[in-house]
Each structure stands twice: as structure tokens, then as C-alpha cells.
Design a protein around this motif. Structure first.
Motif, PDB file in Angstrom:
ATOM      1  N   PRO A 156       0.817  -1.225   0.000  1.00 58.07           N
ATOM      2  CA  PRO A 156       0.000   0.000   0.000  1.00 58.07           C
ATOM      3  C   PRO A 156       0.841   1.261   0.000  1.00 58.07           C
ATOM      4  CG  PRO A 156       0.154  -0.854   2.214  1.00 58.07           C
ATOM      5  CD  PRO A 156       0.942  -1.808   1.344  1.00 58.07           C
ATOM      6  N   TRP A 157       0.485   2.179  -0.861  1.00 63.42           N
ATOM      7  CA  TRP A 157       1.066   3.523  -0.790  1.00 63.42           C
ATOM      8  C   TRP A 157       0.294   4.412  -1.753  1.00 63.42           C
ATOM      9  CZ3 TRP A 157       3.549   6.580  -4.525  1.00 63.42           C
ATOM     10  CH2 TRP A 157       3.785   5.968  -5.745  1.00 63.42           C
ATOM     11  N   GLY A 158       0.176   5.696  -1.388  1.00 61.47           N
ATOM     12  CA  GLY A 158      -0.492   6.654  -2.258  1.00 61.47           C
ATOM     13  C   GLY A 158      -1.919   6.293  -2.577  1.00 61.47           C
ATOM     14  N   VAL A 159      -2.620   5.635  -1.642  1.00 62.07           N
ATOM     15  CA  VAL A 159      -4.005   5.259  -1.904  1.00 62.07           C
ATOM     16  C   VAL A 159      -4.890   6.479  -1.704  1.00 62.07           C
ATOM     17  CG1 VAL A 159      -5.910   3.774  -1.227  1.00 62.07           C
ATOM     18  CG2 VAL A 159      -3.577   2.906  -1.163  1.00 62.07           C
ATOM     19  N   LEU A 160      -5.650   6.826  -2.722  1.00 64.26           N
ATOM     20  CA  LEU A 160      -6.475   8.024  -2.673  1.00 64.26           C
ATOM     21  C   LEU A 160      -7.934   7.681  -2.432  1.00 64.26           C
ATOM     22  CD1 LEU A 160      -5.064   9.799  -5.834  1.00 64.26           C
ATOM     23  CD2 LEU A 160      -4.265   9.982  -3.494  1.00 64.26           C
ATOM     24  N   ASP A 183       4.748   9.598   1.150  1.00 61.59           N
ATOM     25  CA  ASP A 183       4.049   8.336   1.337  1.00 61.59           C
ATOM     26  C   ASP A 183       4.833   7.199   0.690  1.00 61.59           C
ATOM     27  OD1 ASP A 183       1.981   6.855   2.325  1.00 61.59           O
ATOM     28  OD2 ASP A 183       0.668   7.166   0.611  1.00 61.59           O
ATOM     29  N   GLY A 184       5.365   7.452  -0.493  1.00 57.87           N
ATOM     30  CA  GLY A 184       6.137   6.443  -1.197  1.00 57.87           C
ATOM     31  C   GLY A 184       7.431   6.088  -0.503  1.00 57.87           C
ATOM     32  N   LYS A 185       8.066   7.077   0.094  1.00 64.34           N
ATOM     33  CA  LYS A 185       9.319   6.831   0.813  1.00 64.34           C
ATOM     34  C   LYS A 185       9.086   5.890   1.981  1.00 64.34           C
ATOM     35  CE  LYS A 185      13.172   9.240   3.038  1.00 64.34           C
ATOM     36  NZ  LYS A 185      13.713  10.570   3.430  1.00 64.34           N
ATOM     37  N   ARG A 186       7.978   6.078   2.704  1.00 63.75           N
ATOM     38  CA  ARG A 186       7.656   5.192   3.816  1.00 63.75           C
ATOM     39  C   ARG A 186       7.383   3.777   3.317  1.00 63.75           C
ATOM     40  NH1 ARG A 186       4.452   9.520   5.882  1.00 63.75           N
ATOM     41  NH2 ARG A 186       2.556   8.466   5.218  1.00 63.75           N
ATOM     42  N   ALA A 187       6.667   3.665   2.202  1.00 67.93           N
ATOM     43  CA  ALA A 187       6.346   2.344   1.645  1.00 67.93           C
ATOM     44  C   ALA A 187       7.614   1.604   1.237  1.00 67.93           C
ATOM     45  CB  ALA A 187       5.410   2.498   0.448  1.00 67.93           C
ATOM     46  N   PHE A 211       2.889  -6.220  -7.170  1.00 70.11           N
ATOM     47  CA  PHE A 211       2.352  -5.130  -7.996  1.00 70.11           C
ATOM     48  C   PHE A 211       3.045  -3.825  -7.608  1.00 70.11           C
ATOM     49  CE2 PHE A 211      -0.879  -8.336  -8.285  1.00 70.11           C
ATOM     50  CZ  PHE A 211      -1.450  -8.163  -9.538  1.00 70.11           C
ATOM     51  N   ILE A 212       3.498  -3.081  -8.610  1.00 72.20           N
ATOM     52  CA  ILE A 212       4.237  -1.847  -8.318  1.00 72.20           C
ATOM     53  C   ILE A 212       4.264  -0.974  -9.569  1.00 72.20           C
ATOM     54  CG2 ILE A 212       6.518  -2.710  -8.997  1.00 72.20           C
ATOM     55  CD1 ILE A 212       5.658  -0.444  -5.946  1.00 72.20           C
ATOM     56  N   ASN A 213       4.599   0.313  -9.420  1.00 70.64           N
ATOM     57  CA  ASN A 213       4.744   1.207 -10.566  1.00 70.64           C
ATOM     58  C   ASN A 213       5.952   0.803 -11.405  1.00 70.64           C
ATOM     59  OD1 ASN A 213       2.602   2.849  -9.770  1.00 70.64           O
ATOM     60  ND2 ASN A 213       3.927   4.145  -8.529  1.00 70.64           N
ATOM     61  N   ALA A 214       5.852   1.020 -12.705  1.00 66.86           N
ATOM     62  CA  ALA A 214       6.981   0.718 -13.574  1.00 66.86           C
ATOM     63  C   ALA A 214       8.118   1.716 -13.368  1.00 66.86           C
ATOM     64  CB  ALA A 214       6.536   0.736 -15.037  1.00 66.86           C
ATOM     65  N   VAL A 215       7.761   2.985 -13.166  1.00 60.30           N
ATOM     66  CA  VAL A 215       8.762   4.047 -13.031  1.00 60.30           C
ATOM     67  C   VAL A 215       8.412   4.897 -11.817  1.00 60.30           C
ATOM     68  CG1 VAL A 215       9.279   4.122 -15.487  1.00 60.30           C
ATOM     69  CG2 VAL A 215       7.453   5.574 -14.570  1.00 60.30           C
ATOM     70  N   PRO A 216       9.384   5.657 -11.280  1.00 65.90           N
ATOM     71  CA  PRO A 216       9.093   6.518 -10.123  1.00 65.90           C
ATOM     72  C   PRO A 216       8.170   7.659 -10.497  1.00 65.90           C
ATOM     73  CG  PRO A 216      11.299   6.942 -10.957  1.00 65.90           C
ATOM     74  CD  PRO A 216      10.803   5.725 -11.683  1.00 65.90           C
ATOM     75  N   GLY A 331      -4.965  -6.163   2.658  1.00 57.17           N
ATOM     76  CA  GLY A 331      -5.971  -5.184   2.239  1.00 57.17           C
ATOM     77  C   GLY A 331      -7.381  -5.734   2.214  1.00 57.17           C
ATOM     78  N   SER A 332      -7.971  -5.797   1.029  1.00 55.54           N
ATOM     79  CA  SER A 332      -9.353  -6.246   0.869  1.00 55.54           C
ATOM     80  C   SER A 332      -9.513  -7.749   0.988  1.00 55.54           C
ATOM     81  CB  SER A 332      -9.875  -5.804  -0.504  1.00 55.54           C
ATOM     82  OG  SER A 332      -9.186  -6.501  -1.539  1.00 55.54           O
ATOM     83  N   GLY A 333      -8.406  -8.501   0.980  1.00 49.40           N
ATOM     84  CA  GLY A 333      -8.482  -9.952   1.032  1.00 49.40           C
ATOM     85  C   GLY A 333      -8.710 -10.600  -0.320  1.00 49.40           C
ATOM     86  N   ALA A 334      -8.707  -9.803  -1.401  1.00 45.60           N
ATOM     87  CA  ALA A 334      -8.986 -10.338  -2.734  1.00 45.60           C
ATOM     88  C   ALA A 334      -7.946 -11.365  -3.174  1.00 45.60           C
ATOM     89  CB  ALA A 334      -9.061  -9.204  -3.755  1.00 45.60           C
ATOM     90  N   LEU A 335      -6.661 -11.113  -2.873  1.00 48.36           N
ATOM     91  CA  LEU A 335      -5.612 -12.045  -3.271  1.00 48.36           C
ATOM     92  C   LEU A 335      -5.737 -13.357  -2.501  1.00 48.36           C
ATOM     93  CD1 LEU A 335      -4.578  -9.272  -4.332  1.00 48.36           C
ATOM     94  CD2 LEU A 335      -2.271 -10.063  -3.845  1.00 48.36           C
TER      95      LEU A 335
END
Length: 397
Positions: A156-160, A183-187, A211-216, A331-335
Motif C-alpha cells: 500500500p502507498w499513495g491510496v487516494l 508516502d512512497g518513501k515510507r512504503a 504489484f508496483i509502478n513501472a517508473v518513479p 488489504g481487501s483480502g482479494a488475493l
């Protein structure tokens, strides 16, 4: 009563003051009259009802009834729980009576889900062991070495919130006003703290997907941003073998809102790190390194929720029948749900979740979807068929 009526006609009353004044006015008239009108009673001469209050303030009965209910709720909270009262009436947030109502509804809904989850845990305490609430960095210490067969996670990070997304702030503002960078630095710090234990608990030859961003988000501070490179580096330093390029999830719609679609391309992809501990063959040979899959639109309980069928595709390649599946940020338990209900490779599941709300929501979801607590406890589902014959980590007692 006359003074209260005059107060209600003032233009400078806040929504909270107006609702509370209405409740006080209604109660005053009831005490001055022959009591409160009650449905079912024929002789109610002199009694006072909501329609009478609506008449003297000149508002519709439905509006008066709703505002009166709000005022009575606020009076109760003011007396019984001042902390909650201050929260729901906080200036700047409580701009209207409807906003106050929504805030109360969210609090009640969250409290109800928490109570339901606690009640479910009382019936099936093993569910509390399946998804533990707390910091993943601490909880993972309890897992034995080489006990996990597959890890799939979405840190989790940057969840809006939905409103921020609609306003086009997805690239600029993070949770609770925290910037993406902070927020990203903490994650990233949490991830770096966790990777050694992820490697330790994973069995030789097993796989990890993240799951993660491809680029910063911020190229000037790339080394502090959660992205494929920084997350992959942490995995490599902990001993993982990481695929040099990410897998790609191609979505059917863009993520968030594009302020000007004639100047920016929409974001319709998300990257997935694939890492191995040692070597093993896939269950099924992949034909490509991308997955075309829709996003979750219905029954979504988390903004960044991943679709169960997408996770199922990853499990097709890397799942282990009745092996242990771990999601350290459940999180939601979906995985977890995807792993427990997979048709070919149903797995036993383990999750960690820090948020009380998401922990309660995910417990509720799993209890309902896994044939309720009774079936989970009895092991009627493929994913838990051998729970009673094996210990927590799948070993024969």
C-alpha cells in the motif's frame, strides 16, 4: 420554545447547530404538550408530532424528519461520546447536514463491520490466524523458515479516496494529504525491511509477485520512490532472482482521472515484479508477459483492489496445490480469496493487515465467500480440506 424557533430562523447557524436546535425545539414542544404522538393511538389530542414541528418551521415533513433524526443523533453523541461528536462535527469537513450524515454513516458502518468480524472470529477463531492484524514486518517473524509456497502482494502507498481521483489529483496528492514522495518513501522503507524475511519464509524454488509502478513518480527522487527498480533492488539484495523487466497488467480502463486527455495519455497498465527463490518450472508455460484483465467495479471494498481472476492467472503458473499462500499486505483480502478458491491449485492462505477497517472488511469477505465459518472450520472447501489433518504450516502432526 419561541426563542428556539427564532434561533432556527437565523441564517448564521452551522449545520450542526441547526440540527441540534431542531431536536431541542421538538423535545420542548413534546414536554409542553400532552406528550408525543404515537402511531396506533386514536386519542392523541394535545400530543405533539413531527408534522407539528414541520409546520412551525415551514419545512416539508420528510426534510424535518431527517434533520430531526440527525439532531437527536448528535445530541446523543455529544453526551455519550464527545470524541466521536467532535470528529463528525469538525469544522471544514461538516459543511452541510448531508456531509455530517455521511460521516456518521461511515462510522456506524465501520463499527458494524468490526463487530461482525469479531462475532465471526468468536465462531471460527482460526480465521483470526488466517488474517492477522498488525505490522507485516513484525508478524512475519513468527513464520517458520521455508514454510511458504507462493507470495503475491500489492504493497500500500499513495491510496487516494474516490473524490481525489475524480478531481484529477491521482498524480499529485496521497492519502490524508501526504504527498506521493513522502508516502512512497515510507512504503519503500517498509518493503526494504521486509524482503529478507520474505526470502527466509519462502520455500526453495518458489515464486513471488509484487504489484508496483513501472517508473518513479518523481524522477528527481527516484531512489526514494516505490517503483520496479527500487523494489527489485531490495529483492535482489535479499537473495531473490528477479526478472529484469516487469510483467504488465493491461487494464480495460484508465486509472484515475486524466485532467486533459488531449495532452496526456491515460494510465492503463500496472507492473508486476516476478521473483524466484532458486529455480523450478512453471505449472503452465507462459505464452507472453502481459495480462489483459478488467478492473474491479462491483463488490469492491478497497480502492486499489485487484481482480480475483487476474490473481488466478498468476496462480496458474506458480500455485501449489494445498501449499501455503502469503500476502503480507492483504488489504481487501482479494488475493487471499483468489488463492483459497483457485480451481486447479487451491491453497491455504495467510495474510497480514495493519488497517483495522480493511482487516474487518477482509475477514467479513472471506467468511462469506468461503462458505461461512462452519465450512471453513470443517475444511469442506478444497483450500482447507486438510486443515484438521495438518498443522498450521501443512506438516503432518
Amino acid at each position: 420554545a419561541i426563542e428556539l424557533e427564532e434561533n432556527l430562523r437565523r441564517a448564521d447557524l452551522s449545520p450542526t447547530e441547526e440540527a441540534e436546535a431542531l431536536a431541542e425545539l421538538h423535545e420542548t414542544h413534546i414536554s409542553l404538550s400532552g406528550g408525543e404522538k404515537t402511531s396506533g393511538k386514536h386519542d392523541q389530542s394535545g400530543a405533539w408530532g413531527i408534522s407539528d414541528t414541520a409546520g412551525i418551521i415551514g419545512k416539508a415533513l420528510s426534510t424535518t424528519s431527517a434533520d430531526l433524526e440527525l439532531g437527536q443523533t448528535l445530541q446523543y453523541l455529544k453526551e455519550e461520546n464527545p470524541e466521536v461528536y467532535n470528529h463528525v462535527t469538525e469544522r471544514g469537513e461538516a459543511k452541510s447536514k448531508s456531509a455530517i450524515k455521511r460521516r456518521i454513516d461511515r462510522l456506524v458502518s465501520g463499527a458494524t463491520r468490526t463487530l461482525e468480524a469479531k462475532a465471526a472470529l468468536a465462531k471460527a477463531p482460526q480465521m483470526g490466524e488466517v488474517i492477522e492484524r498488525g505490522d507485516a514486518r513484525e508478524l512475519i517473524k513468527k513464520l517458520p523458515d521455508s514454510s511458504v509456497d507462493l507470495i503475491i502482494t500489492d504493497p500500500p502507498w499513495g491510496v487516494l479516496d474516490e473524490q481525489s481521483l475524480r478531481q484529477g489529483l491521482a498524480l499529485h496528492v496521497g492519502r490524508e494529504g501526504v504527498s506521493w514522495d513522502e508516502d512512497g518513501k515510507r512504503a519503500l522503507e517498509v518493503w526494504r525491511d521486509l524482503t529478507e524475511d520474505l526470502f527466509r519464509v519462502l520455500k526453495d524454488g518458489s515464486h513471488l509477485y509484487c504489484f508496483i509502478n513501472a517508473v518513479p513518480r518523481n524522477f528527481e527522487r527516484a531512489e526514494e520512490s516505490p517503483c520496479f527498480t527500487t523494489f527489485a533492488q531490495a529483492l535482489v539484495r535479499s537473495g531473490f532472482l528477479v526478472r529484469p523487466a516487469p510483467l504488465v497488467w493491461v487494464k480495460d480502463i484508465a486509472f484515475g482521472h486524466v485532467p486533459d486527455q488531449f495532452q496526456q495519455y491515460p494510465m492503463c497498465t500496472e507492473s508486476i515484479i516476478f521473483a524466484r527463490k532458486g529455480s523450478r518450472t512453471f505449472n503452465e508455460a507462459p505464452s507472453h508477459d502481459y495480462f489483459i484483465n478488467g478492473v474491479v467495479n462491483k463488490e469492491k471494498i478497497h480502492l486499489a483492489e485487484k481482480p480475483v481472476d487476474l490473481i488466478g492467472k498468476l496462480i496458474n503458473h506458480s500455485g501449489v496445490d494445498h501449499g501455503l499462500f502469503l500476502d503480507p499486505f492483504s488489504g481487501s483480502g482479494a488475493l487471499l480469496l483468489a488463492a483459497a478458491t483457485h480451481k486447479k491449485y487451491p491453497m491455504r492462505i495467510k495474510g497480514f493487515e495493519l488497517s483495522e477497517k480493511h482487516h474487518a472488511d477482509s475477514l467479513d469477505r472471506l467468511m462469506k465467500r468461503l462458505n461461512n465459518a462452519r465450512d471453513f472450520g470443517n475444511g469442506d472447501l478444497p483450500a482447507v480440506r486438510q486443515m484438521e489433518e495438518q498443522d498450521e504450516w501443512g506438516q503432518e502432526p
